[in-house]
Scaffold this motif. Structure first.
Motif, PDB file in Angstrom:
ATOM      1  N   ASP A 151     -59.805  19.576  40.522  1.00  0.00           N
ATOM      2  CA  ASP A 151     -58.412  19.364  40.107  1.00  0.00           C
ATOM      3  C   ASP A 151     -58.273  19.509  38.601  1.00  0.00           C
ATOM      4  OD1 ASP A 151     -56.998  18.662  42.643  1.00  0.00           O
ATOM      5  OD2 ASP A 151     -58.478  17.051  42.678  1.00  0.00           O
ATOM      6  N   ILE A 152     -59.277  19.037  37.852  1.00  0.00           N
ATOM      7  CA  ILE A 152     -59.233  19.179  36.393  1.00  0.00           C
ATOM      8  C   ILE A 152     -59.316  20.652  36.006  1.00  0.00           C
ATOM      9  CG2 ILE A 152     -60.440  18.641  34.243  1.00  0.00           C
ATOM     10  CD1 ILE A 152     -61.355  16.022  35.561  1.00  0.00           C
ATOM     11  N   LEU A 153     -60.187  21.400  36.667  1.00  0.00           N
ATOM     12  CA  LEU A 153     -60.331  22.827  36.364  1.00  0.00           C
ATOM     13  C   LEU A 153     -59.050  23.599  36.674  1.00  0.00           C
ATOM     14  CD1 LEU A 153     -63.935  23.390  37.744  1.00  0.00           C
ATOM     15  CD2 LEU A 153     -63.244  23.607  35.359  1.00  0.00           C
ATOM     16  N   ALA A 154     -58.259  23.108  37.616  1.00  0.00           N
ATOM     17  CA  ALA A 154     -57.016  23.792  37.983  1.00  0.00           C
ATOM     18  C   ALA A 154     -55.915  23.574  36.943  1.00  0.00           C
ATOM     19  CB  ALA A 154     -56.547  23.313  39.354  1.00  0.00           C
ATOM     20  N   ARG A 155     -56.026  22.503  36.133  1.00  0.00           N
ATOM     21  CA  ARG A 155     -54.941  22.206  35.194  1.00  0.00           C
ATOM     22  C   ARG A 155     -55.354  22.277  33.727  1.00  0.00           C
ATOM     23  NH1 ARG A 155     -55.944  16.903  37.686  1.00  0.00           N
ATOM     24  NH2 ARG A 155     -56.936  15.518  36.163  1.00  0.00           N
ATOM     25  N   GLN A 156     -56.656  22.475  33.431  1.00  0.00           N
ATOM     26  CA  GLN A 156     -57.107  22.549  32.046  1.00  0.00           C
ATOM     27  C   GLN A 156     -57.973  23.791  31.838  1.00  0.00           C
ATOM     28  OE1 GLN A 156     -57.955  17.761  31.806  1.00  0.00           O
ATOM     29  NE2 GLN A 156     -58.808  19.029  30.157  1.00  0.00           N
ATOM     30  N   ARG A 157     -58.134  24.175  30.582  1.00  0.00           N
ATOM     31  CA  ARG A 157     -58.996  25.296  30.246  1.00  0.00           C
ATOM     32  C   ARG A 157     -60.138  24.824  29.353  1.00  0.00           C
ATOM     33  NH1 ARG A 157     -57.757  30.215  31.484  1.00  0.00           N
ATOM     34  NH2 ARG A 157     -58.897  31.114  29.708  1.00  0.00           N
ATOM     35  N   PHE A 158     -61.307  25.483  29.524  1.00  0.00           N
ATOM     36  CA  PHE A 158     -62.507  25.090  28.792  1.00  0.00           C
ATOM     37  C   PHE A 158     -63.196  26.347  28.236  1.00  0.00           C
ATOM     38  CE2 PHE A 158     -61.626  21.957  32.025  1.00  0.00           C
ATOM     39  CZ  PHE A 158     -61.789  20.736  31.380  1.00  0.00           C
ATOM     40  N   PRO A 159     -62.560  27.023  27.304  1.00  0.00           N
ATOM     41  CA  PRO A 159     -63.119  28.288  26.806  1.00  0.00           C
ATOM     42  C   PRO A 159     -64.390  28.119  25.978  1.00  0.00           C
ATOM     43  CG  PRO A 159     -61.173  27.664  25.545  1.00  0.00           C
ATOM     44  CD  PRO A 159     -61.252  26.711  26.688  1.00  0.00           C
ATOM     45  N   GLN A 160     -64.696  26.905  25.538  1.00  0.00           N
ATOM     46  CA  GLN A 160     -65.880  26.670  24.721  1.00  0.00           C
ATOM     47  C   GLN A 160     -67.067  26.152  25.531  1.00  0.00           C
ATOM     48  OE1 GLN A 160     -65.697  27.699  21.570  1.00  0.00           O
ATOM     49  NE2 GLN A 160     -63.583  28.257  22.070  1.00  0.00           N
ATOM     50  N   THR A 161     -66.931  26.114  26.855  1.00  0.00           N
ATOM     51  CA  THR A 161     -67.989  25.589  27.715  1.00  0.00           C
ATOM     52  C   THR A 161     -68.632  26.721  28.497  1.00  0.00           C
ATOM     53  OG1 THR A 161     -66.930  23.425  27.954  1.00  0.00           O
ATOM     54  CG2 THR A 161     -68.492  24.057  29.665  1.00  0.00           C
ATOM     55  N   ALA A 162     -69.956  26.669  28.646  1.00  0.00           N
ATOM     56  CA  ALA A 162     -70.704  27.677  29.395  1.00  0.00           C
ATOM     57  C   ALA A 162     -71.552  26.989  30.459  1.00  0.00           C
ATOM     58  CB  ALA A 162     -71.587  28.500  28.467  1.00  0.00           C
ATOM     59  N   GLY A 163     -71.816  27.698  31.537  1.00  0.00           N
ATOM     60  CA  GLY A 163     -72.594  27.080  32.588  1.00  0.00           C
ATOM     61  C   GLY A 163     -73.265  28.069  33.510  1.00  0.00           C
TER      62      GLY A 163
END
Length: 432
Positions: free
Chosen positions: A358-370
């Motif tokens: 749900d968090i991934l659907a409403r926020q962006r994390f362009p500085q995170t890698a995985g």
């Protein structure tokens, strides 16, 4: 020549021989010449054992529910075989001669050993006999001795990489150290296990990147050292990188082997606060580390893999990288309803606020890698990993999906982590 202690317990002749020996021993226990044995005793014992195993399987999966995955069928079968062997031996004891009594005990041990070898091969827990014997050794070093304060530090220019300025000292040890230490905080956790690479012993000392690594459930931090072979794999990586490797802190997110607080702050405990605040603060205070978020990775397998993606989106200011090894789609105790009820008293909205998908659907994390690792034979969680990968990519993360041969076991978790080390080294400055 290859030592017998280094022969595989997962593939090859040893598991095959164990299976054949177990079947032969069980058949030998089942054979007697008396008519009563075949018409009454043997059918009664077989039916009783089958009923007991079926009942225990039902209690574990539908009443106790200690973990969300169902018990593997092959393990249930071998548990039933071991129980049947014991019961057949007891049934033979009263009428058998003394030498048959001794033989019955030996046959029970053979069946039980076969069951244990099969379970080990299924999960890939101990790859060799040498790994089993290491359970009885203690190579841990007191952390106060292994992590003495640095007198001088390696200076890395702003925007530079450690690998560009690092020079291996001539007297650097070939291996790292393993220590065990409690990490206090908001959650009652078992002691963490800490790996410090050879470079940590250097003067001047480099500020090294950190991997906070989590076991699965059921499990404990030690699992990564026994089954995961973490020390030997990271020592090998360090030898290829002039002694450099990440500091690895295997933290306890469970509190007990069978517990599952879901890596959340909820009715089940403050596991998220512990992992996102207390553990990083202790590491920065206690060890010489690179404190940039880009140098910090949260990783784990199964339930620990689910925790990794949770912490990546719940504490992005702490962890710039994550490695999710066959994790679930969301934190779970089996079903969404069971999870919400146990963790949040039935408050669905409270769960939605912290659920990573749900968090991934409403926020962006362009500085995170995985890195997200799935297993081709993992019918339960392979699709979940693909969905987490797509959601992470849509949220702007720089993610890689690796689909490895194998199942939901150490045969995937070991290569899933260690084959990701070159990617991690490039991200954290350990390689050029």
């Amino acid at each position: 020549m290859l030592s017998p202690l280094d022969l595989s317990l997962i593939n090859g002749p040893i598991p095959a021989a164990a299976t054949v020996s177990g079947v032969v021993a069980l058949v030998a226990l089942a054979i007697r010449r008396t008519r009563t044995w075949w018409t009454r005793v043997l059918p009664a014992v077989v039916l009783a054992c089958a009923a007991v195993v079926a009942g225990l399987n039902f209690l574990v999966e539908h009443v106790w529910k200690p973990f969300p995955e169902p018990l593997p069928v092959i393990l249930v079968i071998w548990a039933g075989a071991a129980l049947l062997a014991v019961c057949l031996a007891i049934a033979r004891f009263r009428a058998g001669r003394w030498y048959w009594r001794i033989a019955s005990v030996v046959l029970v041990l053979v069946v039980t050993t076969s069951a244990l070898v099969t379970a080990n091969a299924y999960f890939g827990f101990y790859p060799t006999s040498r790994a089993v014997l290491e359970l009885f050794t203690n190579n841990r070093v007191d952390l106060d001795e292994a992590a003495k304060p640095a007198t001088r530090l390696v200076e890395v220019p702003a925007g530079g990489r450690l690998a560009d300025v690092w020079q291996r000292p001539a007297d650097l040890p070939d291996t790292g150290t393993v220590s065990e230490a409690p990490i206090p905080g908001a959650f009652k956790a078992r002691p963490a296990w800490i790996y410090l690479p050879p470079a940590y012993a250097a003067t001047p000392r480099p500020r090294l990147p950190v991997v906070v690594l989590l076991p699965g459930q059921p499990g404990s931090p030690r699992d990564w050292f026994d089954a995961g072979r973490l020390t030997e794999r990271l020592d090998a990586f360090a030898r290829e990188h002039d002694g450099l490797a990440p500091i690895v802190v295997v933290a306890d997110q469970l509190g007990a082997r069978m517990a599952n607080p879901l890596c959340l702050d909820s009715n089940l405990g403050q596991s998220e606060t512990y992992l996102a605040r207390d553990v990083p603060a202790w590491i920065k205070q206690r060890l010489t580390v690179d404190e940039r978020r880009e140098a910090w990775t949260i990783a784990g397998f199964s339930q620990g893999g689910t925790c990794a993606i949770q912490l990546a989106v719940r504490a992005p200011d702490v962890f710039g990288n994550f490695i999710d090894l066959t994790g679930q789609r969301e934190p779970t105790l089996g079903t969404r309803a069971d999870t919400v009820k146990a963790a949040f008293g039935g408050d669905e909205a409270a769960f939605t606020r912290v659920n990573p998908m749900d968090i991934l659907a409403r926020q962006r994390f362009p500085q995170t890698a995985g890195v997200i690792v799935t297993a081709q034979g993992d019918a339960l969680y392979r699709r979940a990993g693909t969905e987490v990968f797509e959601a992470s990519r849509n949220a702007g993360m720089d993610v890689v999906l690796k689909d490895l041969p194998g199942g939901h076991d150490w045969n995937v978790w070991r290569p899933g982590l260690y084959d990701s080390l070159p990617w991690l080294a490039a991200r954290t400055g350990l390689s050029r």
